[in-house]
Design an enzyme around this catalytic site. Structure first.
Site, mmCIF file in Angstrom:
data_model
loop_
_atom_site.group_PDB
_atom_site.id
_atom_site.type_symbol
_atom_site.label_atom_id
_atom_site.label_comp_id
_atom_site.label_asym_id
_atom_site.label_seq_id
_atom_site.Cartn_x
_atom_site.Cartn_y
_atom_site.Cartn_z
ATOM 1 N N LYS A 107 -31.634 5.232 10.241
ATOM 2 C CA LYS A 107 -31.071 6.525 9.848
ATOM 3 C C LYS A 107 -29.801 6.903 10.605
ATOM 4 C CE LYS A 107 -35.368 8.321 8.004
ATOM 5 N NZ LYS A 107 -36.310 7.229 8.401
HETATM 6 C C1 PLP Z 1 -37.140 6.728 7.432
HETATM 7 C C2 PLP Z 1 -37.728 5.383 7.653
HETATM 8 C C3 PLP Z 1 -38.231 4.605 6.588
HETATM 9 C C4 PLP Z 1 -38.292 5.116 5.166
HETATM 10 O O1 PLP Z 1 -37.026 5.274 4.583
HETATM 11 P P1 PLP Z 1 -36.832 6.141 3.236
HETATM 12 O O2 PLP Z 1 -35.377 6.186 3.005
HETATM 13 O O3 PLP Z 1 -37.423 7.493 3.513
HETATM 14 O O4 PLP Z 1 -37.597 5.423 2.164
HETATM 15 C C5 PLP Z 1 -38.697 3.328 6.865
HETATM 16 N N1 PLP Z 1 -38.722 2.846 8.126
HETATM 17 C C6 PLP Z 1 -38.259 3.561 9.180
HETATM 18 C C7 PLP Z 1 -38.349 2.981 10.550
HETATM 19 C C8 PLP Z 1 -37.746 4.853 8.987
HETATM 20 O O5 PLP Z 1 -37.308 5.554 10.046
#
Ligand code: PLP
Length: 424
Positions: A107
């Site tokens: 993210k």
């Molecule tokens: C946020 C996250 C996800 C999921 O991603 P989405 O875009 O919500 O589907 C998967 N793995 C990790 C480690 C995350 O932080």
């Protein structure tokens, strides 16, 4: 580029308005009015391009009218400050590591890009970004928005439910980042934030915004991952079909991949890898979409029972399940299988998986045809989920995290208290 509200197609806004507003009228999501096509030469020459050059070409049409080329370049330079390596772990199977950013989960790119956009779109009135988090979103947003002028961030996290790493990343910054520990669970944090968004009095006084993947500026830059991965695997692919497995929760990351595919990226098939929160998998099996209350798992960043980007996935395929199934398959795995995979993969290839990546790899191996080439996304660093990894690998070292210089506010699960805090 204009953006259209999926629930109210008369609401058409610019990239700037979509970013500031976050959610459209009637809680609809904004989608781009068209998907630009990249020329064939882009893919022929992709190995000669830097990650930044790729990002510029991919993102420019999406921000046109809201950001100049120079502004976009400046934001992307800030955003892409780390590598996105693909590593082969055995024949026909590779991993795209998305955890080399400042908070060790994917993210970071979306959060930093959105912060750059809000900063470029400075308004007279300060923006207050509210984030409820189970861990990763809060740390990425805190880091991405740190010291951004004109933006205050309030991160709500559940007491005792985040790892020491995550807590340090949220509480260790200070300045314009306030970390609030709520005596409750993630759903309580989420409910407090939602109530704030629908509080008229609060909205008159504060310019509230949200930084999860409903926001176009959060999820769109994640397209970059798939183009940068293609650049690295293209020569190995040598014309073979390419399958890409995405550990998914709210489906923001996967939606970015599907848009990249529609722009011309040659992905044969995406795999939505889910844990026990299998709402999407069930939808694909039965044709019925039944959102559920989320259940807690070891891969907790994917504990989502009603994926917020489902609406965008539906829009991409005109609500046609058979069309969707040509681009996308899904699968679901239990916690027991996740632990077993972390253990067996370490023994087999010496590769250390985090629980989210483990779900991604299991789905890839189950779905990919043997001759096809596969890449799964490692969405977080194993260290970030060390207590889970240690359950699978008892020798895994737990590093001591020093929380002594961290600051947090502690709060009951009480809206009146939260509101007072926001207004103070
Ligand atoms: C946020 C996250 C996800 C999921 O991603 P989405 O875009 O919500 O589907 C998967 N793995 C990790 C480690 C995350 O932080």
């Amino acid at each position: 580029m204009n953006y259209i509200n999926t629930k109210d197609t008369s609401e058409v806004v610019s990239f700037k308005e979509a970013t500031i507003k976050g959610l459209g009228n009637n809680k609809g999501l904004f989608v781009p009015e068209r998907i630009p096509q990249l020329p064939e030469s882009f893919f022929q020459e992709i190995e000669q391009k830097s990650d930044l050059e790729i990002a510029m070409e991919v993102m420019l049409p999406f921000v046109e009218g809201s950001l100049s080329k120079d502004e976009l370049q400046a934001i992307l330079e800030q955003t892409i400050s780390f590598t996105l390596p693909v590593k082969e772990i055995r024949e026909n199977v590779s991993v795209l590591e998305l955890f080399h950013g400042p908070t060790q989960a994917f993210k970071d790119i979306g959060a930093k890009f959105m912060a750059g956009c809000l900063s470029a779109f400075q308004q007279d009135k300060k923006v207050t970004v509210l984030v409820a988090t189970s861990g990763d979103t809060g740390s990425a947003v805190a880091n991405g928005f740190y010291e951004v002028d004109g933006v205050e961030v309030k991160v709500l996290f559940p007491k005792g439910k985040v790892s020491a790493y995550q807590e340090k990343q949220m509480t260790g910054l200070g300045k314009n980042i306030t970390a609030i520990e709520v005596d409750g669970v993630f759903d309580d944090c989420q409910a407090l934030v939602k109530q704030a968004f629908s509080d008229d009095e609060l909205n008159k006084k504060l310019n509230l915004s949200s930084a999860n993947s409903i926001n176009v500026a959060r999820f769109l830059p994640q397209m970059l991952y798939y183009f940068v991965a293609y650049k690295q695997v293209k020569s190995t692919l040598n014309g073979r079909p390419w399958w890409v497995s995405v550990p998914s929760g709210n489906f923001g990351n996967l939606t970015a991949g599907l848009i990249a595919q529609k722009m011309g990226l040659p992905v044969a098939k995406f795999i939505a890898a889910n844990n026990a929160n299998d709402t999407f998998y069930q939808y694909q099996q039965t044709g019925e979409y039944v959102p559920k209350v989320s259940v807690a798992t070891y891969s907790n960043a994917m504990d989502v029972g009603a994926p917020s980007n489902f609406e965008r996935v539906q829009w991409l395929f005109n609500n046609d399940l058979s069309e969707l199934s040509k681009s996308l398959v899904s699968d679901s795995y239990s916690d027991e299988a996740t632990l077993a995979k972390i253990k067996s993969e370490k023994e087999l290839s010496d590769y250390l998986l985090d629980p989210h990546g483990a779900v991604g790899l299991m789905a890839l191996e189950a779905k990919k045809p043997e001759q096809a080439y596969g890449t799964f996304l490692a969405t977080a660093h194993p260290q970030k989920f060390e207590s889970v990894v240690k359950k699978a690998l008892p020798d895994f070292p737990i590093e001591k995290v020093d929380l002594s210089n961290c600051q947090k506010l502690e709060m009951k699960n009480d809206y009146a208290e939260f509101k007072r805090l926001l207004l103070s």
